[in-house]
Design an enzyme around this catalytic site. Structure first.
Site, PDB file in Angstrom:
ATOM      1  N   GLY A  27      30.486   0.628  74.131  1.00 38.14           N
ATOM      2  CA  GLY A  27      31.038   0.914  72.802  1.00 38.14           C
ATOM      3  C   GLY A  27      31.547  -0.337  72.121  1.00 38.14           C
ATOM      4  CB  ALA A  28      30.678  -3.825  72.616  1.00 42.89           C
ATOM      5  CG  ASN A  29      28.840   0.021  67.978  1.00 43.52           C
ATOM      6  OD1 ASN A  29      29.318   0.506  69.000  1.00 43.52           O
ATOM      7  ND2 ASN A  29      28.544   0.751  66.922  1.00 43.52           N
ATOM      8  CB  THR A  30      32.884   0.287  66.096  1.00 43.42           C
ATOM      9  OG1 THR A  30      33.823   0.583  65.063  1.00 43.42           O
ATOM     10  CG2 THR A  30      33.023   1.341  67.175  1.00 43.42           C
ATOM     11  N   GLY A  31      35.541  -1.274  66.436  1.00 46.89           N
ATOM     12  CA  GLY A  31      36.918  -1.149  66.912  1.00 46.89           C
ATOM     13  C   GLY A  31      37.324  -2.144  67.976  1.00 46.89           C
ATOM     14  N   GLY A  33      36.441  -2.407  71.040  1.00 43.00           N
ATOM     15  CA  GLY A  33      35.338  -2.916  71.859  1.00 43.00           C
ATOM     16  C   GLY A  33      34.759  -4.190  71.260  1.00 43.00           C
ATOM     17  CB  SER A 156      44.566   7.378  75.289  1.00 38.31           C
ATOM     18  OG  SER A 156      45.512   7.928  74.389  1.00 38.31           O
ATOM     19  CE1 TYR A 181      40.257  10.556  73.305  1.00 42.83           C
ATOM     20  CE2 TYR A 181      42.616  10.893  73.006  1.00 42.83           C
ATOM     21  CZ  TYR A 181      41.526  10.040  73.094  1.00 42.83           C
ATOM     22  OH  TYR A 181      41.704   8.687  72.977  1.00 42.83           O
TER      23      TYR A 181
END
Length: 298
Positions: A27-31, A33, A156, A181
């Protein structure tokens, strides 16, 4: 008290280098990450950005290269909601990479409407826990050969509101998206504890963490009133760069070499919930995860 103490601690920073090291970030494409990728690339690591959406992944890769000044960044396809994709990704890494020093299980879905993964898991437990469980399993031999190595799983504080529903892990009897979640984030903490035990003496250490309340794309599934509350508290939340700091800390802080299986927040050890320290439930979840994927850990 820990949270209040952390507010008054000096911000963590480190000049630690990662030259010659290889890092996989899901998940490195946003936020957070993407911010983690930029920071670790600046430290000299080879970064493998594991992304579900290759178009967004390639755009993010350009950004990481520009921001870090490092060309040693690649983007590879990984859909954690599909075991076929996980196996293909792991096979490509195992064949193509001589080492893997740091695995950051960062990708996640949050409070989404009910849905199932390609393998029939409820989407949040399926991506956040089962997908990362299988990925880690498939890469563990390479990681062990690369020791000293680290496995970091982004959890989290929501884990503390969760419980593991072993009799209804996929929320088929009833679905509450917040509960599902929290369950998946508790599973991250328990997975890290169980993994640490199995990796004792291998030179591979493992950590789970709370990044802080971060302004990210994960908020997109919140309803109107929840969005309004988040807008009100947003001055007290972290941006993605601040949210990435504890992931970076767990990846590079030299003193953590001697620690494994623990939980961190604000670049410091933190207390997880009592449920997050329940080793009996952790073992049951581990056994269930192995059965679900028909795998055995040596």
């Amino acid at each position: 008290m820990q949270a209040i103490r952390n507010l008054f601690r000096a911000a963590w920073s480190s000049a630690e280098r990662l030259d010659g090291k290889t890092v996989v970030i899901t998940g490195a494409n946003t936020g957070i990450g993407k911010e983690t990728a930029i920071d670790l690339a600046k430290r000299g690591a080879k970064i493998i950005m594991a992304c579900r959406d290759m178009e967004r992944g390639e755009a993010a890769k350009k950004e990481v290269i520009e921001s870090s000044g490092s060309e040693n960044v690649v983007c590879m396809k990984l859909d954690l909601a599909d075991s076929k994709s996980i196996r293909e990704f792991a096979e490509a890494i195992n064949k193509g990479e001589p080492k893997l020093n740091i695995l950051i299980n960062n990708a996640g879905v949050m409070v989404c409407p009910y849905g199932k993964t390609a393998d029939g898991f409820e989407m949040q437990i399926g991506v956040n826990h089962f997908g990362h469980f299988l990925l880690t399993h498939l890469l563990i031999d390479l990681i062990k050969r690369s020791a000293p190595a680290r496995i970091i799983t982004v959890s989290s504080m929501a884990h503390s509101w969760g419980s593991i529903r072993l009799e209804d892990i996929n929320s088929e009897k009833s679905y509450d998206k917040k509960q599902a979640y929290s369950q998946s984030k508790l599973a991250n903490v328990l997975f890290t504890r169980s993994l640490a035990k199995r990796l004792e003496g291998t030179g591979v250490t493992t950590y789970s963490l709370h990044p802080g309340v971060v302004q990210t794309d994960l908020w997109r599934h919140l309803n109107g009133p929840q969005q309004a509350i988040m807008k009100m508290v947003s001055p007290f939340t972290k941006n993605s760069s601040q949210g990435a700091q504890t992931s970076i800390y767990c990846a590079v802080e030299p003193s953590l070499d001697k620690e494994s299986g623990e939980y961190y927040s604000d670049c410091a050890p933190a207390k997880c919930s009592a449920a997050g320290e329940d080793d009996a439930v952790a073992e049951k979840l581990w056994d269930m995860s192995c059965q679900m994927w028909s795998v055995t850990w040596e």
